[in-house]
Design an enzyme around this catalytic site. Structure first.
Site, PDB file in Angstrom:
ATOM      1  N   TRP A 200       0.797  -1.233   0.000  1.00  0.00           N
ATOM      2  CA  TRP A 200       0.000   0.000   0.000  1.00  0.00           C
ATOM      3  C   TRP A 200       0.830   1.284   0.000  1.00  0.00           C
ATOM      4  O   TRP A 200       0.310   2.357  -0.249  1.00  0.00           O
ATOM      5  CB  TRP A 200      -0.976   0.026   1.192  1.00  0.00           C
ATOM      6  N   ASP A 201       2.126   1.199   0.240  1.00  0.00           N
ATOM      7  CA  ASP A 201       2.939   2.429   0.295  1.00  0.00           C
ATOM      8  C   ASP A 201       4.322   2.175  -0.286  1.00  0.00           C
ATOM      9  O   ASP A 201       5.327   2.632   0.255  1.00  0.00           O
ATOM     10  CB  ASP A 201       3.041   2.910   1.745  1.00  0.00           C
TER      11      ASP A 201
END
Length: 301
Positions: A200-201
């Protein structure tokens, strides 16, 4: 030991800005927490403190002489699943988890080379850096998400519920149309959110050189969902408008998503929606240039 005067200003400012009194309490407790785990896990500090926005990292040596990193963080919705994700990956494409304290969220991690971020490669050769991200995503998202992680399905539904309010806040008609079209693309795939373990990052500064592998991911904010939702950070990072198309193409190819590019495109547009919603929540009344360009390119405008 760790002295309160050593706590980096950047970490203090970020904690106060985003977490208020809870952030201040976290900062104040750091020296005692560090001392507790240095003793408990038989660690010896070996260098200056490091930090991001959410965590303090202490370079250490274990009793057996191996190097490690003590990560002290405030547990929140985004970081709560980090130990579960790292265990599931088991060092395959990501930093290894050595110890974890469930009460405080404190982690003992494999020591990577903090002097060598993928961002340095990106400055010289963005294509090489994007390929590294894509190949890491292929390995990370090959794993089924552990039970209990927050899911992309609920997140997507909440975003779609918030879009009408955001549309009312955007001043420009063209931007409202773009955001609406991005939301429509998201709505087409939201009913099948996927079950893969997402980082997600995964931007360039969250990839460090390793000793057992050339590059390893750090600092996941794990989700259960579709791999297409993990592509946008590497498109936005070190942003260049003329690279959006080939970055998307290279990421889908390297991550093994080129067999369903339309789905990857829709989830990437969903990530644009998420970023725009955050901006509106922060008081903005226009889309950021990066989000505009990505939306236009992927929508074929």
């Amino acid at each position: 030991m760790v002295d309160i005067a050593e706590i980096p200003d950047g970490l203090v400012e970020a904690q106060v800005r985003w977490n208020g009194d809870a952030g201040r309490e976290f900062i104040a407790a750091l020296p005692a927490r560090a001392a507790r785990f240095l003793e408990r896990w038989e660690l010896r500090r070996t260098g200056p403190l490091m930090h991001g926005v959410t965590a303090l990292v202490v370079p250490v040596v274990r009793a057996d002489g191996s190097a490690a990193a003590l990560k002290l963080q405030r547990v929140d919705e985004e970081s709560a699943g980090e130990p579960d994700a790292l265990r599931a990956w088991g060092g395959r494409g990501a930093v290894r988890l050595l110890e974890h304290d469930g009460e405080t969220g404190t982690l003992l991690l494999e020591r990577l080379d903090e002097r060598r971020h993928l961002s340095a490669v990106a400055e010289r050769d963005s294509r090489a850096a994007v390929r590294v991200i894509g190949e890491l995503l292929a390995r990370l998202t090959a794993v089924v998400a552990p039970e209990g992680l927050r899911g992309l399905g609920a997140m997507a539904a909440e975003m779609l519920d918030d879009v009408p309010r955001a549309l009312g806040r955007l001043a420009d008609v063209r931007e409202r149309r773009l955001l609406g079209d991005c939301a429509a693309a998201l709505a087409e795939v939201a009913g099948e959110p996927g079950d893969r373990l997402l980082h997600w990052d995964l931007h360039y500064d969250n990839v460090l050189a390793g000793h057992r592998e050339p590059w390893l991911a750090i600092d996941p904010k794990p989700l259960a969902g579709d791999p297409g939702f993990d592509l946008l950070p590497a498109i936005n990072n070190n942003f260049r408008a003329d690279e959006v198309r080939w970055r998307f193409d290279l990421l889908t190819e390297a991550a093994g998503l080129d067999g369903d590019r339309d789905r990857a495109r829709a989830w990437t547009l969903g990530r644009v929606v998420q970023n725009c919603l955050w901006d509106v929540e922060d008081g903005e009344d226009e889309m950021q240039e990066e989000q505009l360009v990505v939306a236009q390119v992927l929508l074929g405008r």
